[in-house]
Motif scaffolding. Structure first.
Motif, PDB file in Angstrom:
ATOM      1  N   ALA A   5     -52.963  13.204 -20.161  1.00 51.48           N
ATOM      2  CA  ALA A   5     -52.013  13.329 -19.058  1.00 51.48           C
ATOM      3  C   ALA A   5     -50.682  13.894 -19.542  1.00 51.48           C
ATOM      4  N   ILE A   6     -50.219  13.456 -20.710  1.00 51.10           N
ATOM      5  CA  ILE A   6     -48.963  13.968 -21.257  1.00 51.10           C
ATOM      6  C   ILE A   6     -49.107  15.437 -21.637  1.00 51.10           C
ATOM      7  N   ALA A   7     -50.232  15.782 -22.253  1.00 51.20           N
ATOM      8  CA  ALA A   7     -50.450  17.175 -22.640  1.00 51.20           C
ATOM      9  C   ALA A   7     -50.497  18.092 -21.415  1.00 51.20           C
ATOM     10  N   LYS A   8     -51.203  17.677 -20.385  1.00 48.18           N
ATOM     11  CA  LYS A   8     -51.257  18.485 -19.160  1.00 48.18           C
ATOM     12  C   LYS A   8     -49.860  18.699 -18.597  1.00 48.18           C
TER      13      LYS A   8
ATOM     14  N   ALA B  63     -40.562  20.447 -23.305  1.00 50.50           N
ATOM     15  CA  ALA B  63     -41.448  19.930 -22.267  1.00 50.50           C
ATOM     16  C   ALA B  63     -42.151  18.662 -22.724  1.00 50.50           C
ATOM     17  N   PHE B  64     -42.574  18.639 -23.988  1.00 50.14           N
ATOM     18  CA  PHE B  64     -43.274  17.463 -24.509  1.00 50.14           C
ATOM     19  C   PHE B  64     -42.381  16.235 -24.455  1.00 50.14           C
ATOM     20  N   TYR B  65     -41.153  16.347 -24.909  1.00 50.80           N
ATOM     21  CA  TYR B  65     -40.293  15.165 -24.950  1.00 50.80           C
ATOM     22  C   TYR B  65     -39.918  14.683 -23.561  1.00 50.80           C
TER      23      TYR B  65
ATOM     24  N   ARG C 222     -45.144  21.967 -17.481  1.00 50.34           N
ATOM     25  CA  ARG C 222     -43.694  22.141 -17.541  1.00 50.34           C
ATOM     26  C   ARG C 222     -43.324  23.428 -18.277  1.00 50.34           C
ATOM     27  N   ALA C 223     -44.123  23.772 -19.288  1.00 48.85           N
ATOM     28  CA  ALA C 223     -43.866  24.989 -20.059  1.00 48.85           C
ATOM     29  C   ALA C 223     -44.364  26.238 -19.336  1.00 48.85           C
ATOM     30  N   GLY C 224     -45.071  26.054 -18.235  1.00 47.80           N
ATOM     31  CA  GLY C 224     -45.504  27.185 -17.404  1.00 47.80           C
ATOM     32  C   GLY C 224     -46.701  27.953 -17.918  1.00 47.80           C
ATOM     33  N   ILE C 225     -47.509  27.338 -18.789  1.00 51.28           N
ATOM     34  CA  ILE C 225     -48.660  28.075 -19.335  1.00 51.28           C
ATOM     35  C   ILE C 225     -49.980  27.317 -19.164  1.00 51.28           C
TER      36      ILE C 225
END
Length: 225
Positions: free
Chosen positions: A76-79, A45-47, A84-87
């Protein structure tokens, strides 16, 4: 090869890298906050989030405002990563959690200096070659380099947020050259990205050298006759 006047280096992926992976770091910190997480999912998700983000450069922004803009860019990227990771919804105070993450990456803890970094820097210094950094990093790089005992080797540090342009844009390279009073043909730039480092450098006349680290392997440091 003829000896350059200056060797510029990329930072993350060239001099040092993340211990394990970003996903593993996020997983550890999430678990400490009481949120279960998958390192693999967070890494993927991060990449995706990072690749989709605009360049981290803020032209026409005052120096005083830059650190806040950097923080918002990473927030913004962390959010997006945790969504995307669903958590994301599992955090009661995500911004409070992220503030700790942001500060953590300004320390030595999440980073590993590659085995051959110091020997390469020391060898170039003994040859009277000036060293500089050109990086699409934020202003935390100063604290990170200090914590990793690397800052002493560099006469200049040029980052995208302060230059107002990110690699491979020409401006960040020409900004670095000006700091050394150096012509492009007198400089090399070493980095792990063909696009950002090699092609970006070559576009302004700097010799670009691609450093391939498939599994955090050693620097194949260019030998200078």
């Amino acid at each position: 090869m003829s000896k350059p006047k200056v060797i510029f280096l990329d930072a993350v992926g060239t001099l040092f890298g993340v211990k394990g992976s970003v996903g593993e770091v996020y997983q550890t910190l999430s678990n400490q906050a009481g949120v279960g997480a998958s390192a693999k999912q967070l890494d993927q998700a991060f990449y995706r989030s990072f690749a989709a983000a605009n360049a981290m450069a803020f032209p026409d922004v005052s120096n005083v405002e830059i650190p806040h803009r950097e923080y918002l860019w990473w927030l913004a990227i962390a959010k997006d990563t945790f969504q995307r990771a669903g958590i994301f919804q599992e955090f009661s105070d995500f911004e409070g959690f992220f503030e700790g993450v942001y500060q953590y990456f300004a320390t030595a803890e999440p980073w590993i200096v590659y085995d051959d970094t110091l020997s390469s820097l020391q060898r170039w210094q003994t040859m009277d070659i000036s060293l500089g950094i050109i990086s699409n990093f934020d202003s935390r790089i100063y604290a990170v380099l200090e914590a990793l005992n690397l800052k002493q080797y560099f006469e200049s540090i040029t980052i995208s947020t302060e230059a107002g342009a990110a690699k491979p844009a020409p401006l960040i390279f020409t900004t670095a050259l000006e700091k050394h009073g150096c012509r492009p043909q007198e400089a090399w730039h070493v980095g792990d990205s063909r696009k950002d480092d090699v092609k970006g450098a070559e576009a302004v006349g700097i010799r670009g050298i691609w450093l391939k680290r498939p599994s955090q392997t050693k620097i194949q440091a260019p030998r200078i006759a």
